[in-house]
Design an enzyme around this catalytic site. Sequence first.
Site, short mmCIF file in Angstrom:
data_model
loop_
_atom_site.label_atom_id
_atom_site.label_comp_id
_atom_site.label_asym_id
_atom_site.label_seq_id
_atom_site.Cartn_x
_atom_site.Cartn_y
_atom_site.Cartn_z
CB THR A 46 24.26 -4.39 29.99
OG1 THR A 46 23.64 -3.22 30.52
CG2 THR A 46 25.62 -4.58 30.64
CB SER A 72 31.90 -0.82 38.57
OG SER A 72 33.13 -1.03 37.92
CG HIS A 125 39.88 0.59 28.56
ND1 HIS A 125 38.93 0.27 29.50
CD2 HIS A 125 40.81 1.33 29.21
CE1 HIS A 125 39.28 0.79 30.68
NE2 HIS A 125 40.41 1.43 30.53
CG ASN A 177 26.37 2.37 37.49
OD1 ASN A 177 26.65 2.23 36.30
ND2 ASN A 177 26.82 1.57 38.42
CB ILE A 232 22.28 3.96 31.11
CG1 ILE A 232 22.67 5.35 30.67
CG2 ILE A 232 22.78 2.89 30.17
CD1 ILE A 232 24.11 5.68 30.85
CB ALA A 292 30.90 -2.76 30.71
P1 NAD Z 1 31.98 -2.93 35.04
O1 NAD Z 1 31.54 -4.25 34.52
O2 NAD Z 1 32.99 -2.87 36.10
O3 NAD Z 1 30.70 -2.15 35.60
C1 NAD Z 1 29.52 -2.02 34.89
C2 NAD Z 1 28.59 -1.14 35.71
O4 NAD Z 1 27.47 -0.86 34.90
C3 NAD Z 1 28.07 -1.79 37.00
O5 NAD Z 1 28.25 -0.89 38.06
C4 NAD Z 1 26.57 -2.02 36.72
O6 NAD Z 1 25.77 -1.72 37.84
C5 NAD Z 1 26.29 -1.01 35.65
N1 NAD Z 1 25.27 -1.41 34.69
C6 NAD Z 1 25.12 -2.58 34.04
N2 NAD Z 1 24.09 -2.53 33.18
C7 NAD Z 1 23.58 -1.27 33.29
C8 NAD Z 1 22.51 -0.58 32.66
N3 NAD Z 1 21.75 -1.17 31.74
N4 NAD Z 1 22.28 0.70 33.02
C9 NAD Z 1 23.03 1.32 33.95
N5 NAD Z 1 24.05 0.72 34.59
C10 NAD Z 1 24.32 -0.55 34.25
O7 NAD Z 1 32.39 -2.08 33.77
P2 NAD Z 1 33.37 -0.82 33.62
O8 NAD Z 1 33.21 0.09 34.77
O9 NAD Z 1 33.16 -0.30 32.26
O10 NAD Z 1 34.85 -1.37 33.70
C11 NAD Z 1 35.27 -2.63 33.28
C12 NAD Z 1 36.08 -2.78 32.01
O11 NAD Z 1 35.29 -3.58 31.19
C13 NAD Z 1 36.36 -1.59 31.15
O12 NAD Z 1 37.72 -1.49 31.15
C14 NAD Z 1 35.91 -1.98 29.72
O13 NAD Z 1 36.98 -1.84 28.83
C15 NAD Z 1 35.58 -3.41 29.81
N6 NAD Z 1 34.38 -3.95 29.12
C16 NAD Z 1 33.90 -3.40 27.99
C17 NAD Z 1 32.73 -3.92 27.39
C18 NAD Z 1 32.20 -3.28 26.13
O14 NAD Z 1 32.98 -2.78 25.33
N7 NAD Z 1 30.88 -3.27 25.94
C19 NAD Z 1 32.07 -5.00 27.98
C20 NAD Z 1 32.62 -5.56 29.15
C21 NAD Z 1 33.77 -5.01 29.71
#
Ligand code: NAD
Length: 239
Positions: A28, A191, A121, A213, A231, A24
């Site tokens: 962001t 994460s 996913h 990260n 990132i 995710a």
């Molecule tokens: P997570 O929310 O658990 O972790 C996100 C990680 O990204 C955190 O450790 C954070 O420090 C880091 N992060 C946030 N912004 C960042 C940036 N700009 N640069 C670098 N690092 C950054 O997400 P996850 O590990 O992907 O797992 C959670 C679940 O969330 C997945 O199963 C996914 O399917 C789902 N999800 C997907 C989306 C999407 O499709 N964009 C959005 C939210 C959640």
Amino acid sequence: MNSEMEKLYQAIEKAHTIVFFGGAGVSTESGIPDFRSVDGLYNQQYDYPPETILSHSFFLRHTDEFYRFYRAKMLALDAQPNAAHKKLAQWETAGKLNAVVTQNIDGLHQKAGSRKVLELHGSVLRNTCMDCGKKHDVTAISESKGLPRCECGGLIKPDVVLYEESLDNDVMDEAIRCIREADMMIIGGTSLAVYPAAGLIHYFRGNTLALINRDETPLDSRADIVVHGKIGEVFSQMP
Ligand code: NAD
Ligand code: ZN
């Protein structure tokens, strides 16, 4: 550039086959909130925690509520790819990257031009009638109200892997194959808390494991290169 960034730059230049594994955090900077950050979905207030709403049993029991949350929070159809998505697409075109393996469901890698995207996913852009199996595009969800219905009357369900559901075996096998084949693995914006996806790292047997990260992860100590930062910003400075 600091020394870890410098190391990352040089490793990317040297690599022949990069595989990227992301979550995710990759999106962001495109305006899509992640789950676990302070401003992420898990820290906003709903009647139920997102992990509960996005589970298979909740989908069955509270289908209306599921779609209310899903339409409001999971569809980000106007979001645009950022520098990370774009750089990965360029590497693929240049023959330097074999696949993007992602936990994201937003379709932004394809929007940036990536072709080989292994969506562990699933994707909000694909949707299927639970009765007749007809495929529907995302407008069937985004432009309907209440329960999204197929012409046949069946309920349309997003092709998104909910909690309690299992991952697609073919996608998982192909992700493992691409990870095994790579000489460099870059993990970013995750994460590393969600299994079995996070366990994929253990299949990597190439030279360089790099982690990008914002926050620390449980696997920082295993990586050869660790960059803590955004990132998109990091990738925009890479070759
Ligand atoms: P997570 O929310 O658990 O972790 C996100 C990680 O990204 C955190 O450790 C954070 O420090 C880091 N992060 C946030 N912004 C960042 C940036 N700009 N640069 C670098 N690092 C950054 O997400 P996850 O590990 O992907 O797992 C959670 C679940 O969330 C997945 O199963 C996914 O399917 C789902 N999800 C997907 C989306 C999407 O499709 N964009 C959005 C939210 C959640
Ligand atoms: Zn149908």
